[in-house]
Design a protein around this motif. Structure first.
Motif, PDB file in Angstrom:
ATOM      1  N   LEU A 119      -7.667   5.151 -12.229  1.00  0.00           N
ATOM      2  CA  LEU A 119      -7.148   4.628 -10.973  1.00  0.00           C
ATOM      3  C   LEU A 119      -7.677   5.423  -9.785  1.00  0.00           C
ATOM      4  O   LEU A 119      -8.054   4.855  -8.753  1.00  0.00           O
ATOM      5  CB  LEU A 119      -5.619   4.650 -10.991  1.00  0.00           C
ATOM      6  N   ALA A 144      -7.117  -9.486  -8.633  1.00  0.00           N
ATOM      7  CA  ALA A 144      -7.061  -8.050  -8.892  1.00  0.00           C
ATOM      8  C   ALA A 144      -7.942  -7.283  -7.912  1.00  0.00           C
ATOM      9  O   ALA A 144      -7.556  -6.221  -7.398  1.00  0.00           O
ATOM     10  CB  ALA A 144      -7.496  -7.771 -10.333  1.00  0.00           C
ATOM     11  N   TYR A 155      -6.117  -7.112  -4.405  1.00  0.00           N
ATOM     12  CA  TYR A 155      -4.997  -6.185  -4.264  1.00  0.00           C
ATOM     13  C   TYR A 155      -5.429  -4.734  -4.492  1.00  0.00           C
ATOM     14  O   TYR A 155      -4.844  -3.826  -3.900  1.00  0.00           O
ATOM     15  CB  TYR A 155      -3.868  -6.582  -5.207  1.00  0.00           C
ATOM     16  N   CYS A 156      -6.442  -4.508  -5.318  1.00  0.00           N
ATOM     17  CA  CYS A 156      -6.954  -3.139  -5.455  1.00  0.00           C
ATOM     18  C   CYS A 156      -7.582  -2.675  -4.148  1.00  0.00           C
ATOM     19  O   CYS A 156      -7.402  -1.525  -3.730  1.00  0.00           O
ATOM     20  CB  CYS A 156      -7.976  -3.082  -6.580  1.00  0.00           C
ATOM     21  N   SER A 160      -6.372   0.470  -1.562  1.00  0.00           N
ATOM     22  CA  SER A 160      -7.300   1.536  -1.176  1.00  0.00           C
ATOM     23  C   SER A 160      -7.359   1.645   0.348  1.00  0.00           C
ATOM     24  O   SER A 160      -6.629   0.968   1.067  1.00  0.00           O
ATOM     25  CB  SER A 160      -8.689   1.240  -1.750  1.00  0.00           C
ATOM     26  N   LEU A 195      -1.194   6.344  -7.785  1.00  0.00           N
ATOM     27  CA  LEU A 195      -2.581   6.443  -8.239  1.00  0.00           C
ATOM     28  C   LEU A 195      -2.841   7.842  -8.789  1.00  0.00           C
ATOM     29  O   LEU A 195      -3.477   8.686  -8.153  1.00  0.00           O
ATOM     30  CB  LEU A 195      -3.536   6.124  -7.081  1.00  0.00           C
ATOM     31  N   ALA A 226     -11.370   4.448  -9.260  1.00  0.00           N
ATOM     32  CA  ALA A 226     -11.522   3.148  -8.610  1.00  0.00           C
ATOM     33  C   ALA A 226     -11.117   3.205  -7.141  1.00  0.00           C
ATOM     34  O   ALA A 226     -11.786   2.624  -6.268  1.00  0.00           O
ATOM     35  CB  ALA A 226     -10.687   2.103  -9.350  1.00  0.00           C
ATOM     36  N   ASP A 227     -10.033   3.934  -6.861  1.00  0.00           N
ATOM     37  CA  ASP A 227      -9.593   4.062  -5.468  1.00  0.00           C
ATOM     38  C   ASP A 227     -10.615   4.813  -4.628  1.00  0.00           C
ATOM     39  O   ASP A 227     -10.917   4.436  -3.493  1.00  0.00           O
ATOM     40  CB  ASP A 227      -8.242   4.775  -5.424  1.00  0.00           C
ATOM     41  N   GLN A 244       0.810  -1.217   0.000  1.00  0.00           N
ATOM     42  CA  GLN A 244       0.000   0.000   0.000  1.00  0.00           C
ATOM     43  C   GLN A 244       0.842   1.265   0.000  1.00  0.00           C
ATOM     44  O   GLN A 244       0.600   2.195  -0.778  1.00  0.00           O
ATOM     45  CB  GLN A 244      -0.937   0.006   1.206  1.00  0.00           C
TER      46      GLN A 244
END
Length: 269
Positions: A168, A196, A199-200, A204, A163, A171-172, A156
């Motif tokens: 990006l 995916a 980890y996304c 965040s 980002l 999405a965050d 992180q």
């Protein structure tokens, strides 16, 4: 040492010089003070301190994460866990113990990028519908928790400054502000790879509890459909198999339509 008595017959007295001579005490030798040796590596700016700071840096932790994931993926390629579909589970295990071991192996395999549909089909083929669904869901939550923890601890701090793109950031922001709802949608509608999404969410600011609850609830329909399909694969014309395939196909179509309609919102965010 004493002078002679005075001629007047008085008592003998010691001269000051004699008294000073008698009171002189030999000086003690100085005691050496032993101080612990401090090496240059132990000083604040030494080699050991610099190495410790380097290992704690965000990019060092991220490199460790990449190394662990690469090793996990390589081990999967070497051991080929998909052979369980053909060879079956080891005969010395059965019942609850076999399902529990399978759930742990399931979770570790998802961390190593093994596709979940394959694992769900294997769960149905090995344990049937009921035990297969339980083992697959437990493995799903376990694998998601491991991936989320690795990404949050090791990745992180290094990835959040990157980002910068519009998609990006969108999405965050969605995961950070509406984590439960966003992750629930990602699990219900296939299209986003399992690893995916893990980890996304880890990169965040989504919370642990929201992530795990959304994963557990949102993974039930898709997981159950694949497990039932694997359990009834020997009779592809049975109603259970056909219903399972419909439950796999319809959410995929709905997810594709929703993603197509939401693409303008993501670009404008």
């Amino acid at each position: 040492m004493l002078d002679a008595t005075t001629r007047s017959g008085g008592t003998a007295t010691a001269t000051p010089r004699a008294i000073a001579t008698e009171l002189v005490v030999p000086a003690l030798a100085p005691v050496p003070v032993i101080t612990p040796a401090v090496s240059a590596a132990d000083t604040p700016g030494g080699l050991a301190a610099r190495c410790a700071r380097g290992l704690r840096s965000p990019w060092s932790r991220f490199a460790l994460l990449v190394t662990l994931l690469a090793a996990a993926a390589s081990s999967v390629l070497l051991f080929e866990p998909q052979r369980l579909l053909a060879d079956g589970w080891p005969p010395q295990l059965g019942g609850v113990s076999a399902a529990a071991v399978f759930a742990v192996a399931y979770g570790l395999c998802t961390v190593a990028f093994v596709p979940r549909p394959l694992l769900n089909l294997a769960a149905g083929a090995l344990f049937g519908s009921q035990w297969g669904i339980a083992a697959a869901l437990a493995g799903t939550v376990l694998g998601a928790g491991i991936a989320f923890g690795l990404g949050r601890i090791l990745g992180q701090d290094a990835l959040r400054p990157l980002l910068r793109g519009r998609l990006l950031k969108a999405a965050d922001g969605q995961l950070s502000r509406h984590g439960m709802r966003s992750m629930l949608a990602a699990r219900l509608f296939p299209g986003v790879p399992f690893w995916a999404a893990n980890y996304c969410a880890a990169v965040s600011r989504m919370g642990w509890l929201s992530f795990l609850v959304a994963t557990a609830v949102g993974s039930i329909p898709n997981t159950a459909a694949y497990v039932v399909a694997g359990a009834r694969a020997s009779s592809p014309t049975s109603p259970a198999f056909l219903i399972a395939m419909a439950c796999i196909t319809l959410p995929a179509l709905v997810g594709a339509v929703v993603a197509w309609r939401k693409r303008h919102h993501l670009r404008a965010a």
